[in-house]
Write a protein that holds these residues in place. Structure first.
Motif, mmCIF file in Angstrom:
data_model
loop_
_atom_site.group_PDB
_atom_site.id
_atom_site.type_symbol
_atom_site.label_atom_id
_atom_site.label_comp_id
_atom_site.label_asym_id
_atom_site.label_seq_id
_atom_site.Cartn_x
_atom_site.Cartn_y
_atom_site.Cartn_z
ATOM 1 N N PRO A 239 0.854 -1.190 0.000
ATOM 2 C CA PRO A 239 0.000 0.000 0.000
ATOM 3 C C PRO A 239 0.892 1.243 0.000
ATOM 4 N N ALA A 240 0.474 2.287 -0.727
ATOM 5 C CA ALA A 240 1.362 3.425 -0.965
ATOM 6 C C ALA A 240 1.899 4.026 0.330
ATOM 7 N N ALA A 241 1.021 4.274 1.296
ATOM 8 C CA ALA A 241 1.466 4.938 2.521
ATOM 9 C C ALA A 241 2.550 4.106 3.203
ATOM 10 N N GLU A 242 2.362 2.782 3.177
ATOM 11 C CA GLU A 242 3.317 1.913 3.845
ATOM 12 C C GLU A 242 4.651 1.858 3.107
ATOM 13 N N LEU A 243 4.563 1.801 1.783
ATOM 14 C CA LEU A 243 5.801 1.725 1.009
ATOM 15 C C LEU A 243 6.676 2.956 1.251
ATOM 16 N N PHE A 244 6.043 4.121 1.295
ATOM 17 C CA PHE A 244 6.836 5.337 1.474
ATOM 18 C C PHE A 244 7.298 5.513 2.921
ATOM 19 N N ALA A 245 6.505 5.001 3.870
ATOM 20 C CA ALA A 245 6.884 5.180 5.273
ATOM 21 C C ALA A 245 7.909 4.137 5.709
ATOM 22 N N ALA A 246 7.769 2.905 5.217
ATOM 23 C CA ALA A 246 8.638 1.837 5.692
ATOM 24 C C ALA A 246 9.072 0.923 4.554
ATOM 25 N N PRO A 247 9.901 1.458 3.637
ATOM 26 C CA PRO A 247 10.354 0.636 2.516
ATOM 27 C C PRO A 247 11.235 -0.504 3.019
ATOM 28 N N ARG A 248 11.167 -1.659 2.326
ATOM 29 C CA ARG A 248 11.929 -2.823 2.772
ATOM 30 C C ARG A 248 13.099 -3.166 1.870
ATOM 31 N N HIS A 249 12.882 -3.118 0.566
ATOM 32 C CA HIS A 249 13.929 -3.557 -0.353
ATOM 33 C C HIS A 249 15.037 -2.492 -0.432
ATOM 34 N N PRO A 250 16.297 -2.902 -0.405
ATOM 35 C CA PRO A 250 17.379 -1.916 -0.483
ATOM 36 C C PRO A 250 17.274 -1.002 -1.706
ATOM 37 N N TYR A 251 16.769 -1.538 -2.823
ATOM 38 C CA TYR A 251 16.626 -0.680 -3.996
ATOM 39 C C TYR A 251 15.553 0.382 -3.769
ATOM 40 N N THR A 252 14.408 -0.021 -3.235
ATOM 41 C CA THR A 252 13.347 0.951 -2.949
ATOM 42 C C THR A 252 13.868 2.028 -2.015
ATOM 43 N N ARG A 253 14.649 1.598 -1.043
ATOM 44 C CA ARG A 253 15.163 2.562 -0.068
ATOM 45 C C ARG A 253 16.102 3.565 -0.736
ATOM 46 N N ALA A 254 16.913 3.078 -1.668
ATOM 47 C CA ALA A 254 17.808 3.988 -2.387
ATOM 48 C C ALA A 254 17.000 4.953 -3.262
ATOM 49 N N LEU A 255 15.977 4.409 -3.909
ATOM 50 C CA LEU A 255 15.142 5.224 -4.792
ATOM 51 C C LEU A 255 14.470 6.342 -3.995
ATOM 52 N N LEU A 256 13.906 6.001 -2.857
ATOM 53 C CA LEU A 256 13.234 7.021 -2.041
ATOM 54 C C LEU A 256 14.245 8.016 -1.480
ATOM 55 N N ALA A 257 15.423 7.514 -1.127
ATOM 56 C CA ALA A 257 16.433 8.404 -0.550
ATOM 57 C C ALA A 257 16.937 9.416 -1.573
ATOM 58 N N ALA A 258 16.834 9.045 -2.868
ATOM 59 C CA ALA A 258 17.377 9.930 -3.904
ATOM 60 C C ALA A 258 16.455 11.092 -4.231
ATOM 61 N N ALA A 259 15.161 10.953 -3.927
ATOM 62 C CA ALA A 259 14.208 11.995 -4.310
ATOM 63 C C ALA A 259 14.336 13.184 -3.369
ATOM 64 N N PRO A 260 14.523 14.389 -3.919
ATOM 65 C CA PRO A 260 14.636 15.565 -3.052
ATOM 66 C C PRO A 260 13.369 15.751 -2.229
ATOM 67 N N ARG A 261 13.546 16.126 -0.991
ATOM 68 C CA ARG A 261 12.397 16.417 -0.126
ATOM 69 C C ARG A 261 12.504 17.847 0.337
ATOM 70 N N ILE A 262 11.626 18.676 -0.216
ATOM 71 C CA ILE A 262 11.658 20.095 0.133
ATOM 72 C C ILE A 262 11.421 20.236 1.630
ATOM 73 N N GLY A 263 12.308 20.941 2.292
ATOM 74 C CA GLY A 263 12.186 21.104 3.744
ATOM 75 C C GLY A 263 13.055 20.129 4.509
ATOM 76 N N GLY A 264 13.482 19.034 3.832
ATOM 77 C CA GLY A 264 14.329 18.044 4.498
ATOM 78 C C GLY A 264 15.804 18.348 4.264
ATOM 79 N N PRO A 265 16.668 17.459 4.762
ATOM 80 C CA PRO A 265 18.091 17.668 4.521
ATOM 81 C C PRO A 265 18.417 17.461 3.037
#
Ligand SMILES: Nc1ncnc2c1ncn2[C@@H]1O[C@H](COP(=O)(O)OP(=O)(O)OP(=O)(O)O)[C@@H](O)[C@H]1O
Ligand SMILES: Nc1ncnc2c1ncn2[C@@H]1O[C@H](COP(=O)(O)OP(=O)(O)OP(=O)(O)O)[C@@H](O)[C@H]1O
Ligand code: SF4
Ligand code: SF4
Ligand SMILES: [Mg+2]
Ligand SMILES: [Mg+2]
Lengths: 332, 332
Positions: A239-265
């Motif tokens: 489910p979308a909310a879960e995937l973005f809040a608690a990704p499991r696969h190392p690739y998914t985690r890298a993909l999410l980490a790469a996306a700029p988050r306005i307001g974040g580091p």
């Protein structure tokens, strides 16, 4: 699998021949390499992943533009595609594929009215009056004045051309629409309007969407569930909310980490994934992400299958360890 | 510190078959040494045109300048004299489409060395002779720079043809080429628009690190607000060829004053919020609205906005051109 699934793929594969000199086959490109998915009626399932991972090939194989190399596609419980299986004609109108820019397929020398009538002439036996009536209803639904029907494509804006392109598809009354990168190249202000239109049309016509995009923010705001693809396979689905809040696969985690988050580091300061996806004609043995994975271990020499807890599945031997690591994409 | 680049009240346009395209209408922008400035705005607002004006590469026969100045490292870039020596040395360019800027017929190495022959920092002005010693020094500099942009095996890469590189690799080569002449300013025109997020994160990281380490100033045009957040120190927003707002990064995203900036930020897709975008369309430069060009779409517009051009004002580094600026924080 729930029997409510409107669309299902089982072990779906689509390979392409790699040809060298004199058209000799010198290898195989495994664009789609074993995908099991079930899409329920009314759902919006997002498909994300980097360029070349097989998103469009998945959409086109479901649609029947490509024949599967292996596996099958079922629609409303009926097999509609498998190797050597003829495609039922009645399916065409119920399953629609929307290219990145549906406006680009408009014939420049035709009025928009003529472009709108054409698919109905081909796929239905409605009378001229009935066609015109349906077209007027849909044109209003996509937010264009009926007077626009007398115009030519070059006389309307790019955004309006996209609306006409969508209207052409909707007037056939599809149940499932495959949207392939529907917002790429749009400015945010236009993109917001297009997404609002997709939401509204879904409510109004009871549509189911397969929403292909590499824009994670758009997918997050639009989809109920999300499948992440890497080199022809689904490596995580949730489910979308879960995937973005608690990704499991190392690739998914890298993909999410790469996306700029306005307001974040600034992610560029600690983003560590190196390299680019390998060539799908030379997929590594074992786990496909092995060459780039920070957690790779000997066990990864064998290919992992999707491992589910509830609706959340990840194809990784070590997802429990991965999920415990701190993430650069901690939700703001 | 003195600015490396100063654009003041620039107004220019093109003669076209259908009339005068008044593309830039009072643009103001400065870049200080070592600073990364983002130039954001929607498609067609004039970003590439402004880059061309700064570089002095707009087509001379159809361009007219009615007002303003562009001064770069002390040279008047509109006058022509002195501009030639500055271009390619003090200022370099990273284009939107790196593929189009390579000649497909020659190896990467040939093209890079050709550039170094004329633009190397080791070349003395006016010298045509390319000595072996300088050639060796240049080649070493090239290899070191390719390593700095994290391209593996640079010597082998120089033997390749452009089509043998991925999009991310080509963009890295372009960054390396832009930095090799040791410029004081790099203009990067949407350098990551065509790339995947993981590759974008790698590229933006390289660009930011090199700019900071070498004290190079960067003017970074983009329509991707996330990328602007990632890399910039300061942000300039342009609407339809007019500078709308200039602010430091944090302030830009948390407390923008210009109505257009606010609407743009509120158009971003976000969880639990369904943005509607900005009603209406970007005006054509052939028939732009008078005074504040945003007035036909602005919820705060009054009579004065239609008759009188707002001047760029404000305090300590946060400037905006608006008769009725917004107050307070942007709601989350
Ligand atoms: N008709 C075809 N013949 C041969 N190879 C193909 C064909 N279509 C796609 N491919 C290859 O299959 C792989 C997957 O392509 P696909 O278009 O499905 O990727 P994608 O995920 O949609 O990428 P993008 O985000 O760039 O659209 C790519 O390596 C592509 O080059
Ligand atoms: N040579 C030209 N002749 C006439 N009009 C031009 C010319 N070059 C640009 N324009 C017009 O100037 C305006 C600004 O174009 P420009 O390419 O600078 O926009 P941009 O902000 O870079 O857009 P994008 O984000 O799409 O790259 C557009 O309306 C364009 O049609
Ligand atoms: S299976 Fe192994 S290599 Fe593959 S993603 Fe998991 S840890 Fe990494
Ligand atoms: S000057 Fe007037 S029209 Fe322009 S942005 Fe400000 S309020 Fe809106
Ligand atoms: Mg695709
Ligand atoms: Mg541009």
């Amino acid at each position: 699998m729930p029997d409510a699934a409107l669309l299902e793929t089982r072990g779906l594969k689509r390979h392409f021949a790699v040809r060298g000199l004199l058209n000799r086959r010198i290898g195989t490109l495994r664009a789609l390499d074993g995908v099991d998915l079930a899409v329920e009626a009314g759902e919006v399932l997002g498909i994300v992943g980097e360029s070349g991972c097989g998103k469009s090939t998945l959409g086109k194989t479901i649609m029947g533009i490509h024949q599967p190399t292996e596996g099958e596609v079922r629609f409303a419980g009926v097999r509609v595609a498998a190797p050597g299986h003829p495609r039922p004609k009645s399916l065409r109108a119920r399953l629609q594929y929307v290219y990145q820019d549906p406006g680009a397929s408009l014939d420049p020398s035709w009025t928009l009215r003529r472009s709108m009538h054409e698919p109905l002439v081909i796929h239905t036996d409605l009378s001229r009056g009935q066609r015109e009536e349906r077209i007027r209803e849909i044109i209003a639904a996509v937010g264009l004045p009926v007077t626009h029907l007398d115009l030519y494509p070059h006389e309307i804006s790019g955004g309006q051309q996209r609306r006409i392109g969508l209207a052409r598809i909707l007037c056939l009354g599809p149940r499932l629409v495959i949207l392939d990168e529907p917002t790429s190249g749009l400015d945010v202000s236009v993109q917001a309007a297009v997404l609002a239109l997709f939401r509204e049309l879904r409510e109004r016509f009871g549509l189911t969407y397969l929403f292909i995009s590499h824009d994670l923010a758009v997918v997050r705001s639009m989809c109920d569930r999300v499948a992440v693809m890497y080199l022809g396979r689904v490596v995580e689905i949730a489910p979308a909310a879960e995937l973005f809040a608690a990704p499991r696969h190392p690739y998914t985690r890298a993909l999410l980490a790469a996306a700029p988050r306005i307001g974040g580091p600034r992610v560029t300061e600690n983003f560590t994934l190196q390299g680019e996806p390998p060539d799908p004609s030379e997929i590594p043995a074992g786990c496909r992400f092995r060459g780039r994975c920070p957690l790779a271990a000997p066990v990864c020499a064998e290919e992992p299958a999707l491992d589910f807890t509830g609706p959340h599945g990840a194809a990784c031997w070590r997802w429990r360890e991965a999920a415990r690591l701190p993430s650069a994409a901690s939700s703001s | 510190m003195a600015e490396i680049l100063a654009v003041r009240d620039l107004a220019l346009g093109f003669h076209t078959e259908t009339g005068q395209a008044r593309v830039l209408d009072g643009v103001n922008l400065t870049v200080r040494p070592g600073e990364i400035v983002g130039l954001v705005g929607e498609s067609g607002c004039g970003k590439t045109t402004l880059a061309g004006a700064i570089l002095g590469t707009l087509p001379k026969s159809i361009t007219w300048v009615s007002h303003g100045s562009v001064s770069l490292a002390g040279a008047d870039m509109l006058a022509g004299n002195g501009a030639e020596e500055v271009r390619g040395r003090a200022v370099t360019f990273i284009p939107q489409d790196p593929f189009a800027s390579f000649n497909p017929l020659f190896r990467i190495g040939t093209q890079v060395m050709d550039l170094m022959r004329w633009k190397s920092p080791r070349r003395r002005p006016g010298r045509r002779f390319y000595s072996l010693a300088r050639r060796r020094a240049d080649r070493d500099a090239v290899i070191a720079m390719l390593e700095a942009v994290q391209l593996p095996q640079p010597a082998r890469l120089l033997q390749k043809y452009p089509h043998e590189l991925s999009g991310g690799q080509r963009q890295r080569v372009m960054i390396a080429l832009a930095l090799l002449p040791e410029p004081r300013l790099v203009i990067a025109d949407e350098p990551t628009t065509a790339l995947d997020v993981t590759v974008q994160a790698q590229i933006l990281g390289v660009l930011r690190r090199l700019a900071v380490e070498r004290g190079v100033a960067v003017l970074f045009t983009t329509h991707d607000l996330g990328a602007a957040w990632e890399i910039c120190d300061r942000i300039v927003v342009m609407y339809a060829g007019q500078t709308a707002e200039i602010a430091p990064r944090e302030e830009f995203f948390t407390a923008p004053r210009h109505p257009y900036t606010r609407l743009l930020l509120r158009s971003l897709p976000e969880e639990g919020r369904h943005p509607v975008g900005i009603p209406g369309n970007v005006p054509s430069p052939l028939a732009p609205p008078p005074a504040c060009r945003f007035h036909p779409r602005c919820p705060r517009a009054t009579g004065i906005c239609r008759s009188q051009r707002p001047v760029l004002g404000g305090a300590s580094g946060h400037l905006y051109a608006c008769h009725h600026p917004e107050e307070g924080l942007l709601d989350a």
